[in-house]
Enzyme design. Structure first.
Site, PDB file in Angstrom:
ATOM      1  N   ASN A   1       0.871  -1.179   0.000  1.00 16.11           N
ATOM      2  CA  ASN A   1       0.000   0.000   0.000  1.00 16.11           C
ATOM      3  C   ASN A   1       0.909   1.230   0.000  1.00 16.11           C
ATOM      4  O   ASN A   1       1.427   1.609   1.045  1.00 16.11           O
ATOM      5  CB  ASN A   1      -0.892  -0.044   1.248  1.00 16.11           C
ATOM      6  CG  ASN A   1      -1.741   1.206   1.403  1.00 16.11           C
ATOM      7  OD1 ASN A   1      -1.833   2.019   0.488  1.00 16.11           O
ATOM      8  ND2 ASN A   1      -2.372   1.352   2.568  1.00 16.11           N
TER       9      ASN A   1
ATOM     10  N   GLY B   1       2.226   2.475  10.839  1.00 14.46           N
ATOM     11  CA  GLY B   1       3.166   3.586  10.685  1.00 14.46           C
ATOM     12  C   GLY B   1       3.831   4.019  11.969  1.00 14.46           C
ATOM     13  O   GLY B   1       4.481   5.066  12.013  1.00 14.46           O
TER      14      GLY B   1
ATOM     15  N   LYS C   1       0.175   4.240  -0.384  1.00 12.01           N
ATOM     16  CA  LYS C   1      -0.480   5.445   0.153  1.00 12.01           C
ATOM     17  C   LYS C   1      -0.183   6.650  -0.761  1.00 12.01           C
ATOM     18  O   LYS C   1      -0.048   6.470  -1.974  1.00 12.01           O
ATOM     19  CB  LYS C   1      -0.061   5.684   1.607  1.00 12.01           C
ATOM     20  CG  LYS C   1      -0.276   4.420   2.469  1.00 12.01           C
ATOM     21  CD  LYS C   1      -0.140   4.654   3.933  1.00 12.01           C
ATOM     22  CE  LYS C   1      -0.339   3.324   4.673  1.00 12.01           C
ATOM     23  NZ  LYS C   1      -0.269   3.466   6.107  1.00 12.01           N
TER      24      LYS C   1
ATOM     25  N   GLU D   1      -7.090   4.753   7.751  1.00  6.34           N
ATOM     26  CA  GLU D   1      -6.893   6.165   7.385  1.00  6.34           C
ATOM     27  C   GLU D   1      -8.118   6.703   6.648  1.00  6.34           C
ATOM     28  O   GLU D   1      -8.480   7.872   6.800  1.00  6.34           O
ATOM     29  CB  GLU D   1      -5.606   6.304   6.548  1.00  6.34           C
ATOM     30  CG  GLU D   1      -4.365   6.091   7.410  1.00  6.34           C
ATOM     31  CD  GLU D   1      -3.149   5.573   6.668  1.00  6.34           C
ATOM     32  OE1 GLU D   1      -3.120   5.602   5.427  1.00  6.34           O
ATOM     33  OE2 GLU D   1      -2.209   5.121   7.352  1.00  6.34           O
TER      34      GLU D   1
ATOM     35  N   SER E   1       3.233  -1.862  10.518  1.00 13.23           N
ATOM     36  CA  SER E   1       4.677  -1.904  10.764  1.00 13.23           C
ATOM     37  C   SER E   1       5.282  -3.273  10.477  1.00 13.23           C
ATOM     38  O   SER E   1       6.215  -3.706  11.149  1.00 13.23           O
ATOM     39  CB  SER E   1       5.003  -1.450  12.192  1.00 13.23           C
ATOM     40  OG  SER E   1       4.621  -0.097  12.364  1.00 13.23           O
TER      41      SER E   1
ATOM     42  N   GLU F   1      -5.477  -4.889  10.578  1.00  6.67           N
ATOM     43  CA  GLU F   1      -4.459  -3.857  10.786  1.00  6.67           C
ATOM     44  C   GLU F   1      -4.762  -3.093  12.078  1.00  6.67           C
ATOM     45  O   GLU F   1      -5.549  -2.139  12.066  1.00  6.67           O
ATOM     46  CB  GLU F   1      -4.467  -2.868   9.622  1.00  6.67           C
ATOM     47  CG  GLU F   1      -4.152  -3.491   8.280  1.00  6.67           C
ATOM     48  CD  GLU F   1      -3.580  -2.465   7.314  1.00  6.67           C
ATOM     49  OE1 GLU F   1      -2.471  -2.676   6.839  1.00  6.67           O
ATOM     50  OE2 GLU F   1      -4.236  -1.443   7.077  1.00  6.67           O
TER      51      GLU F   1
ATOM     52  N   HIS G   1      -9.597   1.074   4.841  1.00  6.29           N
ATOM     53  CA  HIS G   1      -8.348   1.307   5.568  1.00  6.29           C
ATOM     54  C   HIS G   1      -8.624   2.276   6.711  1.00  6.29           C
ATOM     55  O   HIS G   1      -9.433   3.205   6.570  1.00  6.29           O
ATOM     56  CB  HIS G   1      -7.288   1.875   4.608  1.00  6.29           C
ATOM     57  CG  HIS G   1      -5.923   1.901   5.228  1.00  6.29           C
ATOM     58  ND1 HIS G   1      -5.563   2.860   6.144  1.00  6.29           N
ATOM     59  CD2 HIS G   1      -4.863   1.075   5.095  1.00  6.29           C
ATOM     60  CE1 HIS G   1      -4.316   2.617   6.546  1.00  6.29           C
ATOM     61  NE2 HIS G   1      -3.870   1.540   5.915  1.00  6.29           N
TER      62      HIS G   1
HETATM   63  P1  PGA Z   1       2.638   0.451   7.730  1.00  9.53           P
HETATM   64  O1  PGA Z   1       1.189   0.609   7.080  1.00  9.53           O
HETATM   65  O2  PGA Z   1       3.202  -0.859   7.195  1.00  9.53           O
HETATM   66  O3  PGA Z   1       3.411   1.644   7.266  1.00  9.53           O
HETATM   67  O4  PGA Z   1       2.455   0.394   9.202  1.00  9.53           O
HETATM   68  C1  PGA Z   1       0.355  -0.487   6.848  1.00  9.53           C
HETATM   69  C2  PGA Z   1      -0.928  -0.010   6.230  1.00  9.53           C
HETATM   70  O5  PGA Z   1      -1.415   1.052   6.618  1.00  9.53           O
HETATM   71  O6  PGA Z   1      -1.500  -0.671   5.332  1.00  9.53           O
END
Ligand code: PGA
Length: 253
Positions: free
Chosen positions: A9, A176, A11, A100, A216, A170, A98
């Site tokens: 992803n 993140g 983003k 976000e 992460s 997640e 997601h």
């Molecule tokens: P990250 O994000 O691996 O940077 O923690 C995962 C995601 O949001 O899909």
């Protein structure tokens, strides 16, 4: 046997030139090094999908994913992108729900259920995200909460439709942040989600549904996470922006 899958992803990252470099590096490394039975999905910003499709199309092991789509198939929704449009440029998977999107764009369970429908109706596969906040994790009922996200977003589907659904667990506190769920925490949640699926659709559907871990995930922790019996791969954010690290994660099974 359910499918093992690693999705990147990206983003809101990378210019076009950077995206072209990243995709060609990943394609070459996957071709040369990856086991053939792991599906590798790249989810760049929509703007690059049509261009990157040409790189991924010749490689059956790889597929293109979008990070979101609108719940309507077409119409007066300025700035939005629809499932038929994604399909028309060669997209196969769509990340939906997601955290976000839920947090910054106020996506609701109702909208997500509609997005799941429009994605499936157009021959695309949803990667449906779920996960609890740190506050919820510190309370008692975080497993019930994450199960309720599946109920709200997916349980209107028929068992047959579920064949095309991928789930991504997640935990929001791990996205993140550098904090990863331990492999035991991931396994416990994945097993609970699979049991929840079995309760609604029966053992066969539960056993055949791919459930990814995200938050992460990196080249160091992926081998232990992917060794868990109910973890079928990963949804990778930050670490998917570096070709070497991302492909090392793909090779972690
Ligand atoms: P990250 O994000 O691996 O940077 O923690 C995962 C995601 O949001 O899909």
């Amino acid at each position: 046997m359910r499918k093992q899958l690693v999705a990147g992803n990206w983003k809101m990252n990378k210019t076009l030139d950077e995206a072209l470099i990243l995709v060609s590096e990943v394609v070459n490394m996957v071709n040369d090094e990856a086991k053939g039975d792991v599906k590798v999905v790249l989810c760049p910003p929509d703007l690059y999908l049509a261009t990157l499709a040409r790189y991924l199309e010749p490689i059956t092991q790889m597929a293109l994913g979008a990070q979101n789509c609108h719940q309507k198939a077409s119409g007066a929704y300025t700035g939005e992108v629809s499932a038929p449009m994604l399909k028309s440029v060669g997209v196969e998977y769509v990340i939906l729900g997601h955290s976000e999107r839920r947090q910054y764009f106020a996506e609701t369970d109702q909208q997500l259920a509609e997005k799941v429908d429009v994605v499936l109706e157009n021959g695309l596969k949803p990667i449906f995200c779920c996960g609890e906040s740190l506050e919820q994790r510190n309370g008692n009922d975080f497993i019930a909460f994450v199960c309720s996200q599946l109920t709200a977003g997916l349980f209107h589907l028929s068992a047959g439709q579920f064949a095309d659904v991928v789930i991504a667990y997640e935990p929001i506190w791990a996205i993140g942040t550098g904090l990863t769920a331990s492999s035991q925490q991931a396994q416990d949640m994945h097993a609970a989600l699979r049991q929840h699926l079995a309760g609604q659709y029966g053992e066969a559907v539960a056993e055949n549904t791919t459930i990814l871990y995200g938050g992460s995930c990196n080249e160091k922790n992926a081998p232990e996470l992917f060794a868990c019996p109910d973890v079928d791969g990963g949804l990778i954010g930050g670490a998917s922006l570096k070709s070497r690290e991302f492909v090392n994660i793909v090779k972690s099974f």
